[in-house]
Design a protein around this motif. Structure first.
Motif, mmCIF file in Angstrom:
data_model
loop_
_atom_site.group_PDB
_atom_site.id
_atom_site.type_symbol
_atom_site.label_atom_id
_atom_site.label_comp_id
_atom_site.label_asym_id
_atom_site.label_seq_id
_atom_site.Cartn_x
_atom_site.Cartn_y
_atom_site.Cartn_z
ATOM 1 N N ILE A 9 60.894 50.501 -78.841
ATOM 2 C CA ILE A 9 59.867 49.471 -78.805
ATOM 3 C C ILE A 9 60.183 48.463 -77.704
ATOM 4 O O ILE A 9 61.314 48.001 -77.583
ATOM 5 N N THR A 10 59.170 48.128 -76.928
ATOM 6 C CA THR A 10 59.353 47.231 -75.788
ATOM 7 C C THR A 10 58.869 45.811 -76.115
ATOM 8 O O THR A 10 58.141 45.605 -77.085
ATOM 9 N N SER A 12 56.709 44.253 -74.418
ATOM 10 C CA SER A 12 55.246 44.270 -74.247
ATOM 11 C C SER A 12 54.537 44.703 -75.523
ATOM 12 O O SER A 12 53.489 44.152 -75.871
ATOM 13 N N GLN A 13 55.091 45.669 -76.214
ATOM 14 C CA GLN A 13 54.494 46.117 -77.471
ATOM 15 C C GLN A 13 54.551 45.012 -78.526
ATOM 16 O O GLN A 13 53.609 44.846 -79.299
ATOM 17 N N ASP A 16 51.952 42.471 -77.557
ATOM 18 C CA ASP A 16 50.631 43.019 -77.854
ATOM 19 C C ASP A 16 50.322 42.951 -79.347
ATOM 20 O O ASP A 16 49.174 42.715 -79.735
ATOM 21 N N ALA A 17 51.341 43.166 -80.187
ATOM 22 C CA ALA A 17 51.136 43.068 -81.632
ATOM 23 C C ALA A 17 50.737 41.645 -82.017
ATOM 24 O O ALA A 17 49.828 41.440 -82.828
ATOM 25 N N LEU A 32 55.011 47.694 -86.144
ATOM 26 C CA LEU A 32 55.728 48.489 -85.145
ATOM 27 C C LEU A 32 56.952 49.238 -85.681
ATOM 28 O O LEU A 32 57.410 50.179 -85.053
#
Length: 69
Positions: A9-10, A12-13, A16-17, A32
């Motif tokens: 998991i980055t 950015s993710q 975004d969440a 996530l």
């Protein structure tokens, strides 16, 4: 940048969440799966979530997120 190596998991993710509607760390974790194995990513994940929630542009980012999806 990868934050959670166990789940890939980055940052950015995670952002975004938050911009997609997650309003706290628990919701990001549920969405996530971050922090669900070794837990070493917990401190950085918490900081990213707090930073994303504290920006004055969360609403703007949410609009961009929904426009892109």
């Amino acid at each position: 940048m990868y934050v959670c190596l166990c789940k890939g998991i980055t940052d950015s993710q995670i952002k975004d969440a938050v911009f997609g509607g997650a309003s706290n760390l628990r919701e990001v974790r549920k969405q996530l799966g971050v922090m669900s194995q070794c837990g070493k990513c917990g401190i950085m994940t918490k900081q990213i979530v707090e930073d994303a929630l504290s920006t004055d542009t969360v609403e703007e980012q949410q609009n961009l997120f929904y426009a892109a999806n």
